[in-house]
Enzyme design. Structure first.
Site, PDB file in Angstrom:
ATOM      1  N   ARG A 175       4.914  -8.645  -0.594  1.00 45.76           N
ATOM      2  CA  ARG A 175       4.604  -7.480  -1.426  1.00 45.76           C
ATOM      3  C   ARG A 175       5.665  -6.400  -1.241  1.00 45.76           C
ATOM      4  O   ARG A 175       6.116  -6.132  -0.136  1.00 45.76           O
ATOM      5  CB  ARG A 175       3.223  -6.928  -1.070  1.00 45.76           C
ATOM      6  N   HIS A 219      -3.003  -1.572  -5.353  1.00 50.49           N
ATOM      7  CA  HIS A 219      -3.019  -0.549  -4.298  1.00 50.49           C
ATOM      8  C   HIS A 219      -1.986   0.540  -4.593  1.00 50.49           C
ATOM      9  O   HIS A 219      -0.997   0.711  -3.904  1.00 50.49           O
ATOM     10  CB  HIS A 219      -2.785  -1.131  -2.918  1.00 50.49           C
ATOM     11  N   GLU A 272     -11.146  -1.834  -3.818  1.00 49.32           N
ATOM     12  CA  GLU A 272     -10.495  -1.152  -2.698  1.00 49.32           C
ATOM     13  C   GLU A 272      -9.393  -0.233  -3.226  1.00 49.32           C
ATOM     14  O   GLU A 272      -9.174  -0.102  -4.435  1.00 49.32           O
ATOM     15  CB  GLU A 272      -9.926  -2.159  -1.703  1.00 49.32           C
ATOM     16  N   ASP A 297       0.817  -1.214   0.000  1.00 51.90           N
ATOM     17  CA  ASP A 297       0.000   0.000   0.000  1.00 51.90           C
ATOM     18  C   ASP A 297       0.854   1.268   0.000  1.00 51.90           C
ATOM     19  O   ASP A 297       0.685   2.146   0.850  1.00 51.90           O
ATOM     20  CB  ASP A 297      -0.945   0.011   1.212  1.00 51.90           C
TER      21      ASP A 297
END
Length: 352
Positions: A318, A288, A223, A41
């Site tokens: 990630r 994201h 999202e 993120d």
């Protein structure tokens, strides 16, 4: 040939024009992804000659400060906020975003009270010119009147009005995440009802099977909303499908900048993803994202996380990556294909 003579001849060869090795300056002109070994993120903002970067740590909010976002791995970092030991914002600190609004800094983040069902969005405020310094004041929860499950909050301004955009549940039961939008009264208060601007409808948005031990067994996901403006067009980029799947991808909504953004008909959804996995380049589950400009303002860049191998899921594998993108004549972004890890990229224009 003696060892000494060999060394002398080798030195002469290295000085021959056209045969010289790349100089330090030439090597410094490029970078490779990922820009950090791990971090989901990713978010950045540029102000007064510095990038401030953050990502999900899960346990606190950390800010990196650097003049060169491509050199993030050597940037100093500061833990600017640690959650309380108990309470509604004490656990699972997700997707922080840093914004500069009305001459103050604001941090938006998702947190819970140790259960997923209690996830909500919260705001911190800091009047210091440098967000890595000063005092962060807790402004509390930010929500519309429904007070439903919410994550991935972001803020954007359009025609003088602040808007809050986030991912949330329609009701109180997990199974589908939608994108919601609402006007703001100020940087820590939502002013009116939320509008559902996107819900998973296409097959590529609905990859979300979970292990049989999980409840529910499947979740449809929209999202990570991010809004960018190009001319008279607003572009809302969001992440679709479960982040635990390799098919996590970016989708797109567009709206005229002069339209009523709280009218459902203002938003048009792309029927296909605009950025997705590329197994040939060993990039899986890219998503994201956020956006940033090069220091000289001439280039647009996308910042996102991805995995290096299939099946790595929604955890610490990630890592954040950056690459430039261009614009189509119709005012929508062209992100191209994800750049392979280790492939040299020219640093953002104006970096030093």
């Amino acid at each position: 040939m003696t060892r000494t003579l060999f060394v002398l001849l080798l030195a002469l060869v290295l000085w021959v024009p056209g045969l010289a090795q790349p100089t330090a300056n030439q090597a410094d002109a490029t970078f490779t992804n990922p820009v950090l070994p791990a971090g989901a993120d990713p978010w950045s903002i540029y102000r007064d000659g510095y990038y401030y970067y953050t990502h999900t740590t899960g346990r606190n909010i950390t800010l990196w400060k650097t003049r060169s976002l491509s050199q993030l791995d050597s940037a100093p970092k500061t833990v600017v906020w640690t959650p309380p030991a108990t309470g509604p914002n004490s656990r699972d600190i997700w997707a922080p975003e840093l914004h500069f609004l009305n001459n103050k800094w604001y941090l938006y983040y998702a947190a819970d009270a140790a259960t997923n069902q209690t996830h909500r969005l919260f705001v911190l405020e800091n009047a210091s010119p440098d967000p890595t310094q000063g005092t962060w004041t807790d402004k509390g929860q930010i929500t519309d009147t429904t007070d439903k499950w919410a994550i991935d909050g972001s803020v954007f301004e359009n025609n003088g009005q602040l808007y809050f955009v986030w991912s949330g549940w329609e009701g109180d039961v997990n199974g589908r995440q939608n994108i919601y939008l609402a006007r703001m009264k100020n940087p820590w208060t939502i002013a009116g009802p939320r509008l559902k601007v996107s819900t998973p409808v296409f097959a590529w948005e609905r990859n979300g099977d979970l292990p049989p031990t999980e409840t529910p067994a499947h979740v449809d996901v929209n999202e990570g909303p991010q809004v960018i403006r190009r001319g008279n067009k607003l572009v809302l980029i969001y992440s679709a499908s479960g982040c635990w799947t390799d098919t996590y991808a970016l989708g797109m909504l567009t709206a005229p900048a002069d339209s009523d953004l709280l009218q459902p008909g203002s938003w048009t959804k792309s029927p296909v993803p605009v950025f997705q996995q590329d197994p040939a380049r060993k990039v899986y589950a890219p998503g994201h994202n956020s956006f940033f400009k090069s220091p000289d303002g001439t280039e647009d860049w996308i910042l996102y996380h991805a995995n290096d191998a299939a099946g790595q899921g929604c955890g610490n594998f990630r890592s954040p990556r950056a690459q430039p993108f261009t614009w189509r004549p119709n005012g929508t972004p062209d992100f191209g294909r994800p750049v392979a890890p280790g492939q040299p990229l020219a640093r953002p224009a104006g970096e030093r």
